[in-house]
Motif scaffolding. Structure first.
Motif: not given
Length: 383
Positions: A233-239, A340-344, A352-357
């Motif tokens: 994941c990148s800070s511009d929201g890219g996964i 959204h801008n991913i920080s973590h 099979g779940l992923m959490v992004t903050c």
């Protein structure tokens, strides 16, 4: 309602009650609701949760690490102790139940490890720049520490001392995240140069693979051993989901030359050849496929080359461009928009779940099952 439905969210914002750490529980409706919270003295900057013992370690901007224990029904959180681990912001935390150590890195340029039984400091190791991220091999007690200079240091931690094993250099920007796979003994690093490097630690041959598909700082990584996929994941929201179950090529080292290795025209610092040939010097470029030093005229074309990690178009020399077939340009990764801008990011591999903050203070939960690929399951704003 079980432990599998627990979500830990450290608050990074200040409301009237100040910075908090909160436990969210998934209700029968499928929505997450706050169960309990604890007000912190300083903003939270890092967190580690040990599922089996239900112990939470929270790093803060003031350098302290606080330990909590969550009750079996997840409706009570007891404070255990405070560890004076750092003099500045805590950037990463790992807890080892076997050694009873809490290991952390911080912006005081050090990694520290403290005894969770006594609360005493066992050791520290200092770097020349901020320590930004951490991974740990529980069997060998090796610690991998990334820092703002772009280096990764491999340390062997002992009870009261440590030794430097090696230093890995390859990024052109600060290291933002690390992921260690103890099975294949692979280390993945993401950095502010928008790139990912896979380091083959177990192979002992210095083999590295470069992955370039993000357009902003790589914030988080997770390697899925079962499917041989890397999620980034990148800070511009890219996964990005990278297929690592294919034969990939190492990117070449860039060669240096005083003249173009294709047409032999001098580069602008080659005064002697410029004088002898009565020509103006040219700017030096590099072909990403062969690594040769070339001029702009001999590298006028662009191409993707996923087998070498280049998922978007990069500079290649004319002869390499002609050698790349259409099937060679087939992508070896899938890309998704987090919006959204991913920080973590954190993964629950079993479910099979992923959490992004995000910096927008929104938590999103993604379905990463093979059938779905990557789709938003739910999202909420915790503060």
């Amino acid at each position: 309602m079980t432990g599998a439905n627990l979500l830990k969210v450290p608050s990074l914002c200040r409301y009237r009650i100040g910075p908090t750490i909160r436990v969210w529980l998934k209700r029968d409706s499928g929505q997450y609701w706050p169960s309990i919270y604890h007000t912190m003295a300083s903003p939270c900057s890092a967190m580690a949760y040990h599922h089996d013992s239900r112990r939470i370690f929270v790093g803060q901007d003031n350098g302290a690490v606080m330990e909590f224990h969550v009750s079996e029904d997840f409706n009570k959180m007891n404070f255990i102790k405070t560890y004076p681990a750092h003099q500045n912001r805590v950037s990463a935390i790992i807890f080892s139940l076997t050694a009873e150590w809490v290991i952390s890195t911080g912006h005081d340029k050090c990694v520290s490890w403290m005894c969770t039984r006594s609360g005493n400091m066992l050791g520290r190791h200092f770097f020349t720049s901020w320590a930004s991220c951490l991974q740990y091999d529980f069997d060998t007690q090796y610690a991998f520490v990334g820092d703002y200079s772009g280096q990764i240091t491999l340390l062997k931690l002992e009870q009261n001392t440590c030794s430097v094993i090696t230093t890995l250099k390859g990024h052109e920007g600060s290291i933002a995240c690390l992921w260690w796979d103890p099975i294949q003994r692979l280390l993945f690093s993401g950095a502010s140069d928008n790139s990912i490097i896979m380091w083959d630690i177990g192979g002992r041959k210095g083999r590295t693979l470069l992955l370039q598909g993000h357009h902003d700082r790589v914030q988080s990584l997770c390697y899925l051993q079962l499917t041989r996929q890397l999620v980034s994941c990148s800070s511009d929201g890219g996964i990005a989901v990278w297929n690592m179950d294919v034969s990939r090529e190492e990117a070449p080292q860039w060669l240096e030359s005083d003249s173009c290795q294709k047409c032999e025209q001098p580069f602008f610092w080659n005064i002697k050849q410029m004088w002898d040939t009565k020509t103006l010097g040219l700017r030096q470029h590099h072909c990403r496929k062969c690594g040769q030093a070339v001029c702009g005229k001999c590298s006028s074309k662009r191409s993707s080359y996923p087998v070498m990690g280049f998922e978007f178009q990069v500079r290649v020399c004319d002869s390499c461009y002609d050698s790349i077939k259409d099937e060679d340009r087939t992508s070896l990764a899938t890309f998704h928009e987090g919006k959204h801008n991913i920080s973590h990011m954190s993964m629950d591999v079993a479910r099979g779940l992923m959490v992004t903050c995000g910096t927008d203070r929104v938590v999103k939960i993604w379905d990463m099952t093979p059938v779905v690929g990557c789709s938003l399951a739910t999202g909420f704003s915790p503060h």
